[in-house]
Design an enzyme around this catalytic site. Structure first.
Site, PDB file in Angstrom:
ATOM      1  N   SER A 141     -29.146  72.157  -6.932  1.00 23.80           N
ATOM      2  CA  SER A 141     -30.551  71.810  -6.712  1.00 23.80           C
ATOM      3  C   SER A 141     -30.644  70.297  -6.671  1.00 23.80           C
ATOM      4  O   SER A 141     -29.785  69.589  -7.207  1.00 23.80           O
ATOM      5  CB  SER A 141     -31.417  72.357  -7.858  1.00 23.80           C
ATOM      6  N   TYR A 154     -32.533  73.376 -17.309  1.00 21.57           N
ATOM      7  CA  TYR A 154     -32.178  73.713 -15.929  1.00 21.57           C
ATOM      8  C   TYR A 154     -31.506  72.517 -15.250  1.00 21.57           C
ATOM      9  O   TYR A 154     -30.446  72.656 -14.628  1.00 21.57           O
ATOM     10  CB  TYR A 154     -33.426  74.134 -15.153  1.00 21.57           C
TER      11      TYR A 154
END
Length: 265
Positions: A141, A154
């Site tokens: 990401s 995350y």
């Protein structure tokens, strides 16, 4: 690259980027192994892919469990004899401050997003090295390069994935095996269905269709590059942040903090 008859393992294949990536490889006549914890949903995906007249194989596995991953790897290699592409896509996020996030919620994100990738890589890498061919695609990401308030665990998992991949990228030079990270911005999947996201806007005008990211995954599976950022223009934002952190970090942090405050009020 011609994927006809190639063996492709996709984790997190029951929905979103994983499901779409599996379909894109199936369209290219690859043999696709669908992996996730949800066997019922995997069976639905397998039925969907049957129209491409290629071999699909469903394997229910929690990638955060190294014993399950080891068993999965042995089963797949025994059945197919090889692996050509490993797509480490399984992952999830929880939205909350570090103060309010439970330790087990932090650990579960690291275990699935990072350790799961590491377990799968360790399981299939020896076969790739032995055959002197293969490619690992790690779906990370942009949050692997930019820390986002409310997503500390995350982000940590994706930062770790990027660092692990970069180290392995250098180790694999000359072996015939490659590794590429795909780093998208917000994608329209069920990622944001977790209750922790609450009133947070699910998507923005810049959010991506899973098919866009899946196409990048297929491209990555034969790419010599370390990282592919999706969309490409976001790489400039990452470059700015890394090159001029003293200028960009206050701006990025301010934007996300305001957004976080409005969603948690």
């Amino acid at each position: 690259m011609n994927y006809s008859g190639k063996v492709v393992v996709v984790t997190g294949a029951s929905s979103g980027i994983g499901e779409q990536s599996a379909e894109e490889f199936a369209k290219l006549h690859a043999n696709v192994i669908l992996v996730s914890r949800n066997e019922e949903q995997l069976q639905k995906v397998a039925i969907k892919l049957s129209k491409y007249q290629t071999t699909t194989f469903v394997y229910a596995c929690d990638v955060s469990n190294k014993e399950q991953v080891d068993k999965m790897g042995k089963t797949i290699i025994e059945k197919f004899g090889t692996i050509d592409v490993l797509v480490n896509n399984a992952g999830f996020g929880i939205y909350n401050t570090v103060e309010k996030t439970k330790i087990d919620e932090m650990e579960s994100q690291i275990s699935t997003n990072f350790l799961g990738m590491m377990y799968c890589t360790k399981t299939f890498l020896p076969t790739m090295l032995q055959q002197r061919s293969g490619h690992i695609v790690n779906v990370a990401s942009v949050a692997g390069s930019i820390g986002i308030p409310g997503m500390a665990s995350y982000c940590a998992s994706k930062f770790a994935m990027l660092g692990f991949s970069e180290s392995l990228f250098h180790e694999l030079k000359g072996t015939g095996v490659g590794i590429t990270v795909v780093s998208p911005i917000m994608v329209r999947t069920n990622f944001f269905n977790h209750e922790s996201f609450g009133k947070m806007p699910r998507y923005s005008t810049t959010s991506l269709n899973p098919k866009t990211v899946a196409n990048a995954v297929v491209k990555a599976a034969s790419s010599p590059r370390l990282e592919i950022v999706v969309p490409q223009f976001v790489r400039f934002v990452v470059w700015l942040k890394q090159t001029f952190p003293y200028l960009i970090n206050p701006i990025v942090g301010g934007i996300f903090r305001r957004s976080m405050k409005s969603t948690m009020d």
